[in-house]
Motif scaffolding. Structure first.
Motif, PDB file in Angstrom:
ATOM      1  N   GLN A   4       0.851  -1.187   0.000  1.00  0.00           N
ATOM      2  CA  GLN A   4       0.000   0.000   0.000  1.00  0.00           C
ATOM      3  C   GLN A   4       0.883   1.233   0.000  1.00  0.00           C
ATOM      4  OE1 GLN A   4      -2.441  -0.834   3.492  1.00  0.00           O
ATOM      5  NE2 GLN A   4      -4.123  -1.480   2.165  1.00  0.00           N
ATOM      6  N   LEU A   5       0.513   2.179  -0.850  1.00  0.00           N
ATOM      7  CA  LEU A   5       1.288   3.408  -0.994  1.00  0.00           C
ATOM      8  C   LEU A   5       0.414   4.603  -0.616  1.00  0.00           C
ATOM      9  CD1 LEU A   5       2.905   2.664  -4.483  1.00  0.00           C
ATOM     10  CD2 LEU A   5       3.895   2.264  -2.223  1.00  0.00           C
ATOM     11  N   VAL A   6       0.987   5.503   0.157  1.00  0.00           N
ATOM     12  CA  VAL A   6       0.261   6.707   0.561  1.00  0.00           C
ATOM     13  C   VAL A   6       1.127   7.917   0.246  1.00  0.00           C
ATOM     14  CG1 VAL A   6      -0.796   7.983   2.445  1.00  0.00           C
ATOM     15  CG2 VAL A   6      -0.973   5.487   2.382  1.00  0.00           C
ATOM     16  N   GLU A   7       0.608   8.768  -0.648  1.00  0.00           N
ATOM     17  CA  GLU A   7       1.320   9.999  -0.987  1.00  0.00           C
ATOM     18  C   GLU A   7       0.877  11.127  -0.071  1.00  0.00           C
ATOM     19  OE1 GLU A   7       0.415   8.214  -5.208  1.00  0.00           O
ATOM     20  OE2 GLU A   7      -0.627   8.435  -3.300  1.00  0.00           O
ATOM     21  N   SER A   8       1.781  12.042   0.158  1.00  0.00           N
ATOM     22  CA  SER A   8       1.456  13.240   0.936  1.00  0.00           C
ATOM     23  C   SER A   8       2.399  14.357   0.520  1.00  0.00           C
ATOM     24  CB  SER A   8       1.572  12.972   2.440  1.00  0.00           C
ATOM     25  OG  SER A   8       2.904  12.611   2.766  1.00  0.00           O
ATOM     26  N   GLY A   9       2.081  15.564   0.956  1.00  0.00           N
ATOM     27  CA  GLY A   9       2.960  16.692   0.704  1.00  0.00           C
ATOM     28  C   GLY A   9       2.500  17.649  -0.372  1.00  0.00           C
ATOM     29  N   GLY A  10       1.412  17.312  -1.058  1.00  0.00           N
ATOM     30  CA  GLY A  10       0.912  18.218  -2.080  1.00  0.00           C
ATOM     31  C   GLY A  10       0.292  19.455  -1.461  1.00  0.00           C
ATOM     32  N   GLY A  11      -0.051  20.400  -2.330  1.00  0.00           N
ATOM     33  CA  GLY A  11      -0.671  21.623  -1.848  1.00  0.00           C
ATOM     34  C   GLY A  11      -0.634  22.714  -2.886  1.00  0.00           C
ATOM     35  N   LEU A  12      -0.944  23.903  -2.432  1.00  0.00           N
ATOM     36  CA  LEU A  12      -0.954  25.086  -3.287  1.00  0.00           C
ATOM     37  C   LEU A  12       0.314  25.897  -3.009  1.00  0.00           C
ATOM     38  CD1 LEU A  12      -2.371  27.117  -5.191  1.00  0.00           C
ATOM     39  CD2 LEU A  12      -3.517  28.059  -3.157  1.00  0.00           C
ATOM     40  N   VAL A  13       1.012  26.243  -4.076  1.00  0.00           N
ATOM     41  CA  VAL A  13       2.255  26.992  -3.937  1.00  0.00           C
ATOM     42  C   VAL A  13       2.356  27.990  -5.080  1.00  0.00           C
ATOM     43  CG1 VAL A  13       3.606  25.283  -5.234  1.00  0.00           C
ATOM     44  CG2 VAL A  13       4.742  26.749  -3.541  1.00  0.00           C
ATOM     45  N   GLN A  14       3.019  29.089  -4.840  1.00  0.00           N
ATOM     46  CA  GLN A  14       3.230  30.076  -5.892  1.00  0.00           C
ATOM     47  C   GLN A  14       4.349  29.628  -6.830  1.00  0.00           C
ATOM     48  OE1 GLN A  14       3.888  33.860  -3.911  1.00  0.00           O
ATOM     49  NE2 GLN A  14       1.725  34.399  -4.174  1.00  0.00           N
ATOM     50  N   ALA A  15       4.296  30.113  -8.029  1.00  0.00           N
ATOM     51  CA  ALA A  15       5.355  29.817  -8.994  1.00  0.00           C
ATOM     52  C   ALA A  15       6.706  30.223  -8.404  1.00  0.00           C
ATOM     53  CB  ALA A  15       5.095  30.566 -10.290  1.00  0.00           C
ATOM     54  N   GLY A  16       7.681  29.336  -8.613  1.00  0.00           N
ATOM     55  CA  GLY A  16       9.000  29.549  -8.039  1.00  0.00           C
ATOM     56  C   GLY A  16       9.197  28.893  -6.696  1.00  0.00           C
ATOM     57  N   GLY A  17       8.119  28.430  -6.108  1.00  0.00           N
ATOM     58  CA  GLY A  17       8.177  27.804  -4.799  1.00  0.00           C
ATOM     59  C   GLY A  17       8.591  26.348  -4.861  1.00  0.00           C
ATOM     60  N   SER A  18       8.556  25.716  -3.689  1.00  0.00           N
ATOM     61  CA  SER A  18       9.009  24.334  -3.561  1.00  0.00           C
ATOM     62  C   SER A  18       8.011  23.503  -2.765  1.00  0.00           C
ATOM     63  CB  SER A  18      10.365  24.287  -2.844  1.00  0.00           C
ATOM     64  OG  SER A  18      11.356  24.981  -3.559  1.00  0.00           O
ATOM     65  N   LEU A  19       8.024  22.222  -3.047  1.00  0.00           N
ATOM     66  CA  LEU A  19       7.267  21.241  -2.274  1.00  0.00           C
ATOM     67  C   LEU A  19       8.089  19.964  -2.210  1.00  0.00           C
ATOM     68  CD1 LEU A  19       3.629  21.543  -3.706  1.00  0.00           C
ATOM     69  CD2 LEU A  19       4.361  22.183  -1.400  1.00  0.00           C
ATOM     70  N   ARG A  20       7.818  19.179  -1.183  1.00  0.00           N
ATOM     71  CA  ARG A  20       8.387  17.843  -1.128  1.00  0.00           C
ATOM     72  C   ARG A  20       7.266  16.837  -0.940  1.00  0.00           C
ATOM     73  NH1 ARG A  20      12.464  14.876   3.154  1.00  0.00           N
ATOM     74  NH2 ARG A  20      10.557  14.858   4.402  1.00  0.00           N
ATOM     75  N   LEU A  21       7.156  15.955  -1.907  1.00  0.00           N
ATOM     76  CA  LEU A  21       6.160  14.894  -1.836  1.00  0.00           C
ATOM     77  C   LEU A  21       6.784  13.655  -1.199  1.00  0.00           C
ATOM     78  CD1 LEU A  21       4.548  15.146  -5.395  1.00  0.00           C
ATOM     79  CD2 LEU A  21       4.028  16.461  -3.320  1.00  0.00           C
TER      80      LEU A  21
END
Length: 118
Positions: free
Chosen positions: A3-20
Protein backbone atom coordinates in the motif's frame (compact mmCIF):
# COMPACT_ATOMS: atom_id res chain seq x y z
CA UNK A 1 0.54 -6.48 -1.14
CA UNK A 2 2.04 -3.02 -1.01
CA UNK A 3 0.00 0.00 0.00
CA UNK A 4 1.29 3.41 -0.99
CA UNK A 5 0.26 6.71 0.56
CA UNK A 6 1.32 10.00 -0.99
CA UNK A 7 1.46 13.24 0.94
CA UNK A 8 2.96 16.69 0.70
CA UNK A 9 0.91 18.22 -2.08
CA UNK A 10 -0.67 21.62 -1.85
CA UNK A 11 -0.95 25.09 -3.29
CA UNK A 12 2.26 26.99 -3.94
CA UNK A 13 3.23 30.08 -5.89
CA UNK A 14 5.36 29.82 -8.99
CA UNK A 15 9.00 29.55 -8.04
CA UNK A 16 8.18 27.80 -4.80
CA UNK A 17 9.01 24.33 -3.56
CA UNK A 18 7.27 21.24 -2.27
CA UNK A 19 8.39 17.84 -1.13
CA UNK A 20 6.16 14.89 -1.84
CA UNK A 21 6.38 11.67 0.12
CA UNK A 22 5.34 8.16 -0.87
CA UNK A 23 5.14 5.91 2.16
CA UNK A 24 4.85 2.16 1.73
CA UNK A 25 3.23 -0.31 4.07
CA UNK A 26 6.02 -2.87 3.93
CA UNK A 27 9.80 -3.03 4.03
CA UNK A 28 9.78 -5.15 0.87
CA UNK A 29 9.26 -1.77 -0.80
CA UNK A 30 13.05 -1.52 -0.89
CA UNK A 31 13.30 -3.98 -3.78
CA UNK A 32 10.80 -2.08 -5.91
CA UNK A 33 11.63 0.47 -8.54
CA UNK A 34 9.56 3.56 -7.85
CA UNK A 35 8.25 6.26 -10.10
CA UNK A 36 6.48 9.53 -9.59
CA UNK A 37 3.85 10.20 -12.24
CA UNK A 38 1.57 13.14 -12.74
CA UNK A 39 -1.69 13.74 -14.53
CA UNK A 40 -3.05 17.15 -15.39
CA UNK A 41 -6.70 17.65 -16.36
CA UNK A 42 -7.32 16.49 -19.90
CA UNK A 43 -3.83 15.04 -20.25
CA UNK A 44 -2.33 11.59 -20.07
CA UNK A 45 -0.46 10.41 -17.04
CA UNK A 46 3.26 10.96 -17.49
CA UNK A 47 6.38 9.73 -15.74
CA UNK A 48 8.16 12.57 -13.95
CA UNK A 49 10.97 10.81 -12.11
CA UNK A 50 12.06 7.30 -11.26
CA UNK A 51 14.43 5.62 -8.87
CA UNK A 52 15.61 2.03 -8.89
CA UNK A 53 16.08 -0.19 -5.87
CA UNK A 54 19.78 0.57 -6.20
CA UNK A 55 19.26 4.30 -6.19
CA UNK A 56 19.72 5.14 -9.87
CA UNK A 57 17.51 8.02 -10.94
CA UNK A 58 15.99 9.35 -14.12
CA UNK A 59 13.87 12.40 -14.93
CA UNK A 60 11.59 13.74 -17.57
CA UNK A 61 13.22 16.53 -19.54
CA UNK A 62 10.60 18.98 -18.30
CA UNK A 63 11.72 18.61 -14.68
CA UNK A 64 15.46 18.00 -14.96
CA UNK A 65 17.39 20.32 -12.71
CA UNK A 66 14.27 21.24 -10.73
CA UNK A 67 13.04 17.95 -9.24
CA UNK A 68 14.96 15.38 -7.24
CA UNK A 69 13.82 11.89 -6.34
CA UNK A 70 15.28 10.02 -3.40
CA UNK A 71 14.47 7.10 -1.16
CA UNK A 72 14.92 6.16 2.46
CA UNK A 73 14.52 2.41 2.70
CA UNK A 74 14.71 2.52 6.49
CA UNK A 75 11.48 4.53 6.40
CA UNK A 76 9.94 2.71 3.42
CA UNK A 77 9.56 6.10 1.77
CA UNK A 78 10.37 7.72 -1.56
CA UNK A 79 10.49 11.48 -1.86
CA UNK A 80 10.13 13.95 -4.68
CA UNK A 81 11.65 17.32 -4.01
CA UNK A 82 10.23 19.92 -6.40
CA UNK A 83 11.89 23.32 -6.74
CA UNK A 84 11.30 26.26 -9.06
CA UNK A 85 7.75 25.12 -9.57
CA UNK A 86 5.84 26.35 -12.61
CA UNK A 87 2.10 26.57 -13.27
CA UNK A 88 2.50 23.75 -15.80
CA UNK A 89 3.60 21.47 -12.96
CA UNK A 90 0.03 21.58 -11.67
CA UNK A 91 -1.32 18.02 -11.60
CA UNK A 92 -2.21 15.11 -9.41
CA UNK A 93 1.01 13.32 -8.53
CA UNK A 94 1.02 9.55 -8.11
CA UNK A 95 3.54 7.14 -6.75
CA UNK A 96 4.06 3.80 -8.50
CA UNK A 97 6.00 0.80 -7.22
CA UNK A 98 7.13 -1.72 -9.80
CA UNK A 99 8.57 -5.11 -8.92
CA UNK A 100 11.94 -5.77 -10.59
CA UNK A 101 10.79 -9.17 -11.89
CA UNK A 102 8.55 -9.10 -14.93
CA UNK A 103 5.07 -10.41 -14.33
CA UNK A 104 4.57 -9.20 -10.81
CA UNK A 105 1.87 -6.58 -10.35
CA UNK A 106 2.73 -3.00 -9.62
CA UNK A 107 1.07 -0.68 -7.13
CA UNK A 108 -0.28 2.86 -7.18
CA UNK A 109 -1.01 5.38 -4.50
CA UNK A 110 -4.15 7.49 -4.38
CA UNK A 111 -2.43 10.65 -5.58
CA UNK A 112 -1.75 14.07 -4.13
CA UNK A 113 -2.75 17.36 -5.73
CA UNK A 114 -0.10 19.93 -6.56
CA UNK A 115 -1.31 23.34 -7.68
CA UNK A 116 1.11 26.05 -8.73
CA UNK A 117 -0.30 29.54 -9.05
CA UNK A 118 1.18 32.14 -11.35
Amino acid sequence: QVQLVESGGGLVQAGGSLRLSCAASTSIFSIYNVGWYRQAPGKQRELVAGITSGGSTDYADSVKGRFAISRDNAKNTVYLRMDSLKPEDTAVYYCNARHPVFGYRDYWGQGTQVTVSS
